[in-house]
Design an enzyme around this catalytic site. Structure first.
Site: not given
Ligand code: NOJ
Length: 716
Positions: A265
């Protein structure tokens, strides 16, 4: 391309080129205007060559931009590799569907698959290749803002939706079918278990709970062929997911047989320093690559330090090569070597995006997702009566929810617009109603409209920023000003209907005196039309909660599939020493599976095809139902099971099947739910899944609380 050809490309790549494939950067690095790059480039301290070679890009949109970026990328890449364009398309691209928690309330795999399919089409014509969806984190704590992204609290239901979403996004032939995009399962694992519902917080679950409750939905999506898996921000057993070998090597790859790439993430690799398990970025890179994390999103621990690790120990070269191969295989599975632009199409983009057909699909699915929580007979509305509409959510386009970055407020049908289009006596207030304060003018307006009209439709709820990522709340009531507004209106309104727009189960005790309450969630682009269709009875409400609504925040987490304690309250409600609170009941205000319609449906009979079965068997559960009303109704018949004596304490009820059936006016029908007894397996002390011989209760009803019939099944 064959794997041997991919390996031949890897053979020719320099170590730095390989490392670059593991980097994912956000779209603002790729704008035409070089000046736009300066900020982020300086922050990450990377040069233009690295940017040009980063293996994938996050958040690009628009067909022409996607084509330009891909063209530039291929021309500049020493091996003419294509990049992968990924983005968060969570519940619609430009045509916004209801939030996933609302989709969960449809209890319809078809609806969920259709949402994913429309999202894939709009995304693919805009040049995207992969969506960071489905989010399959089981949720039990409505304080956590991200409950809106999940389909709810139940592992069985979440798994059904996981499969449907993956199929909707990817179809049957991702490589050839340009209308599809790859799916990414997230957040592996158990991100929804954040202690106290505070986003990014520690997760502390037993391994049996992890395996039995949290992992099944991810596993279902992986079995359905999802192409990418994203790490969670949290720790599991003290080890951050992004460096958790047990989770990624042992469970995901060895047990679940996932062969695709894993992406961190956003910044989660570097954040292992904050978790206190990595001393520095190099250490973080080491932990992540050893755990099998292939792509680093938006930090540069790999880009800066993997080569040092390789120089120190040749083993890291093998890990690097493995990761590059998995990334190239994903590019290959997407057909990008043959067609690097995939579905990107400037002309089709105009036709497809927000088309009438997509709006219709969004409206129908929104109708299925809304849950009628209360109704003392005031609904459906009659066109003969005078209706006033006002409140902070009545005239706003803020009906889409936090994850709808392509959606536009002015494309949303507001509640007032939806109701006004019905050709009834609808008066929309011209006053401005705020979410967090009442002016003298709008209180006066509210009272006047309530007095002059037969019915008030009061639209209350949350703003989009109040749920979603980094939007945890400790108080899950409506804002006090909205409660005050409700109380003022209640004093004078003859009939008061509340429509709620929100992204989490709320504590709704403050509006107990409403005549009707419709939970409309964040319903998306067609929200206002869907709400109007339900309020006027053109559509009979059929949504059923996929997450419990607490009586009070102090009970949280409150969920339906709890085990008995040694001192169950129900066994001796008048005793002191039983499991209960002194000041609130043990139960949810609105339980899992609950929802009203405008029809009375009676459950007349339940039979089993046999009451003695084998461990590996299929039992038919046959339920007879009657629609006692004169309007067609969709009823969701729910089957719950209890394993009476087991090795570990089993839930008092667990959903193991459901069927949605349409009953015409006054129709009686038999519904059959097939129960494969392998669904009765659970995680034993040695962590293996198996079904026990012995007795089970099989229960059916309209929700997890009102179980009308119960039959014994013996397996031997
Ligand atoms: C953080 C989020 O936790 C995740 O769900 C998302 O896909 C990513 N950012 C990318 O934007």
């Amino acid at each position: 391309m064959k794997q041997t050809e991919l390996l031949a490309i890897i053979e020719k790549m320099s170590p730095k080129e390989k490392v670059d494939q593991l980097l994912q950067l956000a779209a603002d690095f790729y704008t035409d205007n070089a000046e736009d790059r300066t900020g982020p480039m300086e922050n990450l301290d990377i040069n233009e060559t690295t940017i040009d070679n980063a293996g994938s890009i996050l958040g690009v949109s628009g067909a022409q931009k996607a084509i330009d970026i891909q063209k530039h990328y291929i021309e500049n890449n020493p091996h003419n590799l294509p990049t992968i364009l990924m983005a968060d398309i969570i519940h619609g691209f430009r045509t916004i569907f209801p939030i996933p928690l609302a989709l969960g309330c449809t209890w319809s795999k078809e609806a969920v698959e259709e949402m994913a399919s429309v999202s894939a089409l709009e995304s693919s014509v805009s040049g995207l290749h992969l969506t960071f969806s489905p989010m399959l984190d089981l949720v039990r704590d409505p304080r956590w803002g991200r409950v809106l992204e999940s389909t709810g609290e139940d592992p069985y239901l979440n798994s059904e939706f996981a499969r449907a979403m993956v199929h909707g996004y990817q179809g049957d032939n991702l490589k050839e079918d340009m209308t599809k995009v790859a799916a990414c399962v997230k957040h592996f694992a158990a991100y929804g278990g954040a202690i106290g519902g505070r986003d990014y917080n520690t997760v502390d679950v037993s391994e049996t709970t992890l395996r039995e409750k949290y992992l099944p939905s991810y596993h279902a999506a992986i079995e359905a062929g999802a192409k990418l898996v994203m790490t969670a921000f949290n720790t599991i057993e003290g080890v951050p997911a992004s460096g958790n070998k047990k989770l990624f090597r042992d469970v995901l790859r060895d047990e679940f047989k996932f062969t695709g790439p894993v992406i961190s993430d956003w910044a989660a690799i570097k954040e292992m320093i904050n978790h206190g398990v990595a001393a520095n970025e190099k250490d973080a890179a080491r932990l992540a690559i050893e755990a099998g994390v292939d792509i680093e999103m938006m930090t540069t621990c790999y880009d800066k330090h993997l080569l040092e690790l390789v120089e120190e120990d040749a083993r890291y070269m093998d890990l690097l090569d493995e990761s590059v191969l998995r990334i190239l295989e994903l590019k290959n599975d997407l057909g990008l070597f043959e067609n690097p632009y995939r579905g990107a199409d400037v002309e089709k983009e105009k036709e497809v995006i927000l088309s009438d057909g997509h709006r219709e699909s969004a409206r129908k699915i929104a109708e299925k997702s809304m849950v009628l929580l209360e109704n003392n007979g005031v609904l459906p509305l009659s066109k003969q009566e005078k209706i006033a509409v006002f409140g902070p959510k009545a005239t706003t386009g803020d009906l889409m929810g936090a994850w709808s970055w392509q959606g536009k407020f002015d494309e949303v049908i507001t509640i007032a617009e939806g109701l006004s289009a019905k050709g009834a006596h609808v008066t929309v207030s011209t006053e401005n109603y705020e979410l967090f304060e009442n002016s003298e003018a709008n209180l006066a307006d509210a009272k006047q409209l309530a007095t002059e009209n037969d019915i008030v439709v009061l639209a209350l709820g949350e703003a989009d920023w109040m749920s979603g990522e980094a939007a945890s709340r400790s108080d899950i009531k409506l804002p006090q000003s909205q409660i005050d507004l409700f109380n003022e209106v209640r004093k004078v309104a003859k009939k008061l209907v509340v429509v709620l727009i929100n992204g989490r189960p709320l504590d709704l005790n403050a509006i107990n005196e409403a005549d009707a309450v419709l939970e409309a969630w964040f319903p998306g682009t067609e929200g206002g039309n869907a709400i109007a269709n339900i309020l006027f009875g053109d559509v009979n409400p059929s949504g059923r909660l996929s997450m419990s609504f607490p009586e009070s925040v102090g009970q949280v987490p409150v969920y339906y599939n709890t085990e008995n304690t040694g001192r169950p309250y129900e066994s001796a409600p008048d005793e002191k020493y039983v499991s209960k609170y002194l000041d609130v009941s043990n139960y949810a205000k609105y339980p899992f599976g609950y929802g009203l319609s405008y029809s009375e449906v009676s459950y007349d009979d339940m039979t089993l095809s046999k009451d003695n079965g084998k461990i590996d068997d299929t039992i038919e559960v046959i339920v007879t139902l009657t629609n006692k009303s004169t309007r067609p109704v969709t009823e969701t018949v729910q089957l719950y099971v209890r394993d009476l004596v087991a090795e570990t304490a089993r839930p008092l009820k667990e959903l193991k099947g459901f069927e949605q059936v349409v009953l015409q006016a006054n129709e009686t029908k038999q519904v059959t739910i097939m129960l494969e007894t392998k669904k009765l397996a659970y995680v034993h002390q040695d962590l293996s899944w198996s079904v026990d011989a012995g007795e089970f209760d099989l229960m059916v009803g309209p929700n997890s609380r009102e179980l009308v019939f119960s039959k014994k099944l013996t397996l031997g």
